[in-house]
Design an enzyme around this catalytic site. Sequence first.
Site, PDB file in Angstrom:
ATOM      1  N   CYS A  36      31.098   3.223  40.140  1.00 55.42           N
ATOM      2  CA  CYS A  36      30.876   3.791  41.481  1.00 55.42           C
ATOM      3  C   CYS A  36      30.934   5.306  41.437  1.00 55.42           C
ATOM      4  O   CYS A  36      30.330   5.985  42.249  1.00 55.42           O
ATOM      5  CB  CYS A  36      31.951   3.331  42.457  1.00 55.42           C
ATOM      6  SG  CYS A  36      31.989   1.575  42.737  1.00 55.42           S
ATOM      7  N   GLU A  69      22.046   2.340  50.436  1.00 52.30           N
ATOM      8  CA  GLU A  69      23.310   2.677  49.765  1.00 52.30           C
ATOM      9  C   GLU A  69      23.097   3.221  48.354  1.00 52.30           C
ATOM     10  O   GLU A  69      24.024   3.284  47.547  1.00 52.30           O
ATOM     11  CB  GLU A  69      24.231   1.458  49.745  1.00 52.30           C
ATOM     12  CG  GLU A  69      24.616   0.980  51.138  1.00 52.30           C
ATOM     13  CD  GLU A  69      25.847   1.682  51.735  1.00 52.30           C
ATOM     14  OE1 GLU A  69      26.797   1.964  51.006  1.00 52.30           O
ATOM     15  OE2 GLU A  69      25.836   1.943  52.958  1.00 52.30           O
ATOM     16  N   HIS A 117      28.571  -3.938  47.538  1.00 43.70           N
ATOM     17  CA  HIS A 117      27.408  -3.404  46.825  1.00 43.70           C
ATOM     18  C   HIS A 117      27.102  -4.346  45.665  1.00 43.70           C
ATOM     19  O   HIS A 117      28.020  -4.989  45.128  1.00 43.70           O
ATOM     20  CB  HIS A 117      27.691  -2.012  46.230  1.00 43.70           C
ATOM     21  CG  HIS A 117      27.836  -0.920  47.234  1.00 43.70           C
ATOM     22  ND1 HIS A 117      28.860   0.006  47.190  1.00 43.70           N
ATOM     23  CD2 HIS A 117      27.075  -0.580  48.296  1.00 43.70           C
ATOM     24  CE1 HIS A 117      28.722   0.866  48.189  1.00 43.70           C
ATOM     25  NE2 HIS A 117      27.658   0.534  48.878  1.00 43.70           N
TER      26      HIS A 117
HETATM   27  O1  SUG Z   1      31.636   2.755  50.432  1.00 38.53           O
HETATM   28  N1  SUG Z   1      35.083   3.139  49.835  1.00 38.53           N
HETATM   29  C1  SUG Z   1      33.718   3.179  49.339  1.00 38.53           C
HETATM   30  C2  SUG Z   1      33.655   2.647  47.912  1.00 38.53           C
HETATM   31  C3  SUG Z   1      32.283   2.848  47.322  1.00 38.53           C
HETATM   32  C4  SUG Z   1      32.133   2.156  46.017  1.00 38.53           C
HETATM   33  N2  SUG Z   1      30.840   2.389  45.486  1.00 38.53           N
HETATM   34  C5  SUG Z   1      30.107   1.510  44.783  1.00 38.53           C
HETATM   35  N3  SUG Z   1      30.406   0.236  44.766  1.00 38.53           N
HETATM   36  N4  SUG Z   1      29.067   1.941  44.186  1.00 38.53           N
HETATM   37  C6  SUG Z   1      32.793   2.355  50.246  1.00 38.53           C
HETATM   38  O2  SUG Z   1      33.230   1.313  50.742  1.00 38.53           O
HETATM   39  C7  SUG Z   1      36.860   3.627  51.440  1.00 38.53           C
HETATM   40  C8  SUG Z   1      37.412   4.868  52.095  1.00 38.53           C
HETATM   41  C9  SUG Z   1      38.655   4.625  52.903  1.00 38.53           C
HETATM   42  O3  SUG Z   1      38.879   3.498  53.335  1.00 38.53           O
HETATM   43  O4  SUG Z   1      39.400   5.605  53.130  1.00 38.53           O
HETATM   44  C10 SUG Z   1      35.433   3.775  50.959  1.00 38.53           C
HETATM   45  O5  SUG Z   1      34.657   4.473  51.583  1.00 38.53           O
END
Ligand code: SUG
Length: 446
Positions: free
Chosen positions: A368, A175, A247
């Site tokens: 993020c 990730e 994460h």
């Molecule tokens: O991978 N949300 C992302 C958020 C990523 C956050 N990144 C870090 N923490 N670095 C994920 O879960 C949700 C999209 C949706 O539900 O439409 C989403 O992909």
Amino acid sequence: MTLAYEANCDGLVGPTHSYAGLSPGNLASALNAGEASDPRGAVLQGLAKMKRLVDLGLPQFVMPPHERPYVGWLRGLGFGGSDASVVEAAWKSAPSFAAAASSASSMWAANAATVTPSADSTDGRVHFTPANLVSNLHRSIEATQTTRALRALFPDPTQFVVHDPLPAVAHLSDEGAANHVRLCAEHGAPGVNLLVWGKDAFEHWPSADFPARQTEQASAAIARRHGAARPILARQGKAAILGGAFHNDVVCVGTREALLFHETAFEDKAATLESIRRAADGLFDPAFLEISSADLPLADAVKSYLFNSQLLVVPGEDRLVLLAPSETEANPRAHEAAQALAASNGPIGRVEYVDVRQSMANGGGPACLRLRVVLTREQLEAANPAQRLDEGLHAALTVWASHWYRDRLLPADLADPALLLETQGALDELTSILALGSDFYDFQRD
Ligand code: SUG
């Protein structure tokens, strides 16, 4: 020591930004599933955050969104005909795949790659491994375009190595920088690289609702292929993952000598901190800023995203600046914890708040949205200058987004053939604004 700077490369929010509930274990994504989104508001919030950093005197780059709906990927799954009929047929017979093909998730650039700066790599170049993101269908389709985007932004092979992503298998689920923290005395000085993993590749993880996304073997492979100095592999706290910290950057952030983390962040906290102390010996004195569950329960940490703040070294300021999401300010316990950090005599001098609510509602805070890349002056100059944000580019992108982006989008609107045309029009124009050539996206190559 060669002087170096931390550049932030933010993912520009794409025109299909929506709340489709695609990420199990990400509580905000589940909670807001089906809500209307505001793609224009989202991209402008992201741009305003980038501009804040420019105004603080920090190098800031823009990473282009991916083409969505991703028609080429759907064609590979057997859908044919015109672009519009591909999208229509996919929504009819494979809606989960159509939804995945429409996600704007590449905005969360902390998941784009893991980065090892030249001060820590064996060959003196900056190493990138784009994340394969195989834990989630909608994110697994980012890796190819992210690799292309990083090679466009960091083109000089004498300075940069953009590896291929790790093989796209669950055993090597990766990730990116969301699970990596680098500590050091100064950005250009040798660092300690903390790589945080959630599960062993061969382990049976207890919960499908709250999956561990990073394997220990993926973290180890990245440290090995980058030749990363002083790697420390630490297990993320199981309780944190089961509480919604999908994460590590939901419960931990670090820069320079400071590591700010929630009590539950690491499975074996004492051993993790001791390994950091030992690796840092003779280089710098780590400052461990731990916030207890008593002061901030995990549920508040996840809701407020205090730990998903950007921790910044700002020119002219001795102490660090914590750029926190406005949800932290709105949560009394998180706000108190943030103010206490600034009031103490520790490494954090002050806190600022930023509104990235559109992204937050999908579980993506300020940290993020950015990929940190430590660069020497020479490397900074070798990056694509057209992607470096300044006032002019900020103004141009504001006009561009206001022209192309909708201010309201429901998940059902993702099937609208007009949205496909708007997206392609927007991205085609963007490639000329960012000097990416006219064959950057698959749709431009057909
Ligand atoms: O991978 N949300 C992302 C958020 C990523 C956050 N990144 C870090 N923490 N670095 C994920 O879960 C949700 C999209 C949706 O539900 O439409 C989403 O992909």
